[in-house]
Structures are given as structure tokens and as C-alpha cells.
Design a protein around this motif. Structure first.
Motif, mmCIF file in Angstrom:
data_model
loop_
_atom_site.group_PDB
_atom_site.id
_atom_site.type_symbol
_atom_site.label_atom_id
_atom_site.label_comp_id
_atom_site.label_asym_id
_atom_site.label_seq_id
_atom_site.Cartn_x
_atom_site.Cartn_y
_atom_site.Cartn_z
ATOM 1 N N LEU A 52 0.957 -0.996 0.251
ATOM 2 C CA LEU A 52 0.180 0.140 -0.372
ATOM 3 C C LEU A 52 0.668 1.449 0.146
ATOM 4 O O LEU A 52 0.755 2.145 -0.352
ATOM 5 N N SER A 53 1.783 1.320 0.480
ATOM 6 C CA SER A 53 3.327 2.352 0.955
ATOM 7 C C SER A 53 3.365 2.790 -0.989
ATOM 8 O O SER A 53 3.630 3.883 -1.035
ATOM 9 N N LEU A 56 0.663 4.138 -2.722
ATOM 10 C CA LEU A 56 0.149 5.364 -2.737
ATOM 11 C C LEU A 56 0.964 6.257 -2.763
ATOM 12 O O LEU A 56 0.639 7.673 -2.818
ATOM 13 N N GLN A 58 3.259 7.033 -0.349
ATOM 14 C CA GLN A 58 3.098 7.332 0.669
ATOM 15 C C GLN A 58 3.253 6.382 1.662
ATOM 16 O O GLN A 58 2.930 5.549 1.836
ATOM 17 N N VAL A 60 2.551 3.423 4.512
ATOM 18 C CA VAL A 60 1.700 2.729 4.650
ATOM 19 C C VAL A 60 2.029 2.159 6.758
ATOM 20 O O VAL A 60 3.127 1.243 6.079
ATOM 21 N N GLY A 225 -10.950 2.174 3.062
ATOM 22 C CA GLY A 225 -10.069 3.073 3.681
ATOM 23 C C GLY A 225 -11.369 4.997 3.960
ATOM 24 O O GLY A 225 -12.617 4.668 3.715
ATOM 25 N N LEU A 230 -7.437 9.873 3.300
ATOM 26 C CA LEU A 230 -7.268 9.847 2.056
ATOM 27 C C LEU A 230 -7.559 10.602 1.161
ATOM 28 O O LEU A 230 -8.188 11.325 1.079
ATOM 29 N N SER A 231 -6.613 10.961 0.278
ATOM 30 C CA SER A 231 -6.480 12.133 -0.548
ATOM 31 C C SER A 231 -7.684 11.497 -2.024
ATOM 32 O O SER A 231 -7.375 10.060 -2.252
ATOM 33 N N GLN A 233 -6.114 11.509 -5.011
ATOM 34 C CA GLN A 233 -5.371 10.595 -5.590
ATOM 35 C C GLN A 233 -5.410 9.448 -4.639
ATOM 36 O O GLN A 233 -4.911 8.643 -5.690
ATOM 37 N N GLY A 234 -4.917 9.030 -3.629
ATOM 38 C CA GLY A 234 -5.066 8.458 -2.480
ATOM 39 C C GLY A 234 -6.647 7.258 -3.230
ATOM 40 O O GLY A 234 -5.925 5.902 -3.559
ATOM 41 N N GLN A 237 -5.387 5.631 -6.721
ATOM 42 C CA GLN A 237 -4.543 5.007 -6.243
ATOM 43 C C GLN A 237 -5.708 3.480 -5.971
ATOM 44 O O GLN A 237 -5.248 2.220 -6.909
ATOM 45 N N LEU A 238 -6.114 3.223 -4.850
ATOM 46 C CA LEU A 238 -6.489 2.214 -4.387
ATOM 47 C C LEU A 238 -7.777 1.736 -5.376
ATOM 48 O O LEU A 238 -7.501 0.711 -4.526
#
Length: 281
Positions: A52-53, A56, A58, A60, A225, A230-231, A233-234, A237-238
């Protein structure tokens, strides 16, 4: 324009980028209902957190919480950006009833397949054959369960016992914390019956556990989520999680490594119906 003014202007222009860079460096928290001991649960979720890191962009971090209610409270309080939930905890937390959180806030992202490749699973009621436990209307039973909020806890156990003609008033419930502990308690004779996932009972079948009852199929565990953390954009992505290749999810731990399917809030309507029926006097 003077040098001081120019520096000030540059600082203003760079500020949004600095904020974005700071947000991208702040770790997001991933939580999960306990699957086994603390060490087992952390070991199973670390590879997922690492993936996930990367997805994203970012960090996690997996954050262990010792019980279902603590995980749900952390989501309610905005302390978890991502969480792995069973169907009953999800249906308890998310919905349209008073006190529930909106599925727009706590978004179901993907469901996890079982070891047999199915996107559903069953809860079972097990006993140790030597104990000769009978599901009779007059039986007085001590029943071990993972947790009061676990899908394979009172929600499913009550349904299976009712089907067998056993009243919940005849039951002494004991909560063991996780499914593996329930299996060991049945084998050790600490409880007469145990409620657990069928996959856990199969895994302990070599110890002699006997399945006495099964539920109908239930939707698999879900990754959610928190859209407030979460953004945009995030979240975008998810949405790609469902396309994770087997070469990746095959390296995740335990129950996570069998594949992913799309998830929708409506997948859990049947579980909500069971919860409502279970609460009737």
C-alpha cells in the motif's frame, strides 16, 4: 522588486508543494481485526502495508489493535486511514441507520478471497468428538467465540444454535480474542463448542475438531479506506487494488494471499439483515 519581497513571493508560491510533500511523508495507519496473536497479525499485515505504501506513494504503517471494538472506534475517531474488517464489524459500522458511518466516508475497497478461491466464507460450530456434545433443546453449553463483534461470534453462533433448536438462554459465552484460540480451547476442553471460520477449523482438523453446523456463505473480509484521511488521488490509486497481480498478493500473509475481488456496500446487506434479526427479542 526588492530581494526580501522576492523571497516572500517565492515562499508563497512554494507553500502548496511543501504542504503536499509534508502530507506525502506522514504515515497512514492500517488497522485490522485480530486474526491470531499480536505477532501473527502483525506478520500477516506487514507485506500488505508495504505494498500500500508503494501504491500510494506515502508510508503506510500497520497499527495493531487488540479487539474488534477498538478497530471500529479508531475508524469512528479518524485514527485509521485503512482497515481490514470482517463482514459483521463492517455491517455494524457502516450503513444508513442512526449511528452508522456513511459508505462514502468508510469506503469498501476490495474483498479477499478464501483459500478455496471463493469470495465468500462460512462460520462453523465445532466440538471435540470425545466430549460427545449434543445440540439438543435441553443442552447447557459453554461456547467459545473470538469476540462479541466477530462475524463468527454471537451473530453466527446464535443462528446455528437456533437452527438446531438450542436457545441462546442455554449458552454461556466465552470470548477468546481470536479464532485460533477458540480452536485450542475446544481441543483442551475449556469450552464445549467453538464458533470460528471454516478455514480455521480445517486448519486444526488434525487435532480432531468436528464440525457440527455451518452458516450460509458470507461475504469475505473487506479492506476499507477512510475518505476523510485519504486524498482523492490516493483513493483513485486504491481503486487499482483489485488488479493486484498474484505475484504480489501471494506474498501477503495468511488469509490475505488468495486474491481480491471488487467490494461494494450492498455486498453486506444480508449480514445487516442477520444482525437485525439477532437483535430481536
Amino acid at each position: 522588486m526588492g530581494w526580501a519581497a522576492l523571497c516572500c513571493l517565492m515562499g508563497v508560491l512554494m507553500w502548496p508543494a511543501q504542504v503536499c510533500a509534508h502530507e506525502a511523508s506522514v504515515p497512514l495507519r492500517l488497522g485490522a481485526v485480530p486474526l491470531g496473536s499480536a505477532d501473527d497479525t502483525v506478520r500477516q499485515f506487514k507485506p500488505l502495508a508495504a505494498y500500500l505504501s508503494r501504491l500510494l506513494g506515502q508510508p503506510v504503517e500497520f497499527h495493531y489493535l487488540s479487539g474488534h471494538e477498538r478497530v471500529l472506534d479508531a475508524l469512528r475517531q479518524g485514527q485509521l486511514a485503512l482497515a481490514y474488517l470482517g463482514p459483521a464489524p463492517y455491517a455494524e459500522l457502516v450503513g444508513r441507520a442512526a449511528g452508522q458511518l456513511s459508505p462514502a466516508l468508510i469506503r469498501p475497497l476490495v474483498r479477499f478471497r478464501e483459500a478455496d478461491g471463493q469470495a465468500e466464507y462460512r462460520c462453523v460450530l465445532v466440538a471435540f468428538p470425545d466430549d460427545r456434545v449434543s445440540l439438543s433443546p435441553r443442552a447447557r453449553l459453554t461456547v467459545g467465540m473470538p469476540n462479541a463483534l466477530s462475524t463468527c461470534g454471537p451473530v453466527s453462533v446464535k443462528a446455528m444454535l437456533t437452527r438446531a433448536g438450542v436457545s441462546w438462554r442455554q449458552v454461556t459465552p466465552l470470548y477468546m480474542g481470536n479464532h485460533d484460540s477458540v480452536a485450542r480451547a475446544v481441543v483442551a476442553g475449556a469450552v464445549q463448542l467453538g464458533g470460528m471460520r471454516e478455514e480455521v477449523a480445517d486448519r486444526h482438523s488434525g487435532l480432531g475438531l468436528q464440525v457440527l453446523a455451518r452458516t450460509d456463505p458470507l461475504p469475505g473480509f473487506v479492506l476499507v479506506g477512510h475518505s476523510g484521511l485519504l486524498s482523492r488521488q490516493g483513493l483513485s490509486q486504491l481503486d487499482k487494488l483489485v488488479d493486484t497481480p498474484a505475484s504480489e498478493y501471494g506474498r501477503w500473509g495468511g488469509a490475505l494471499r488468495h486474491g481480491l475481488v471488487p467490494a461494494a456496500d450492498s455486498d453486506f446487506d444480508a449480514v445487516r439483515a442477520i444482525l437485525q434479526k439477532e437483535r430481536r427479542p
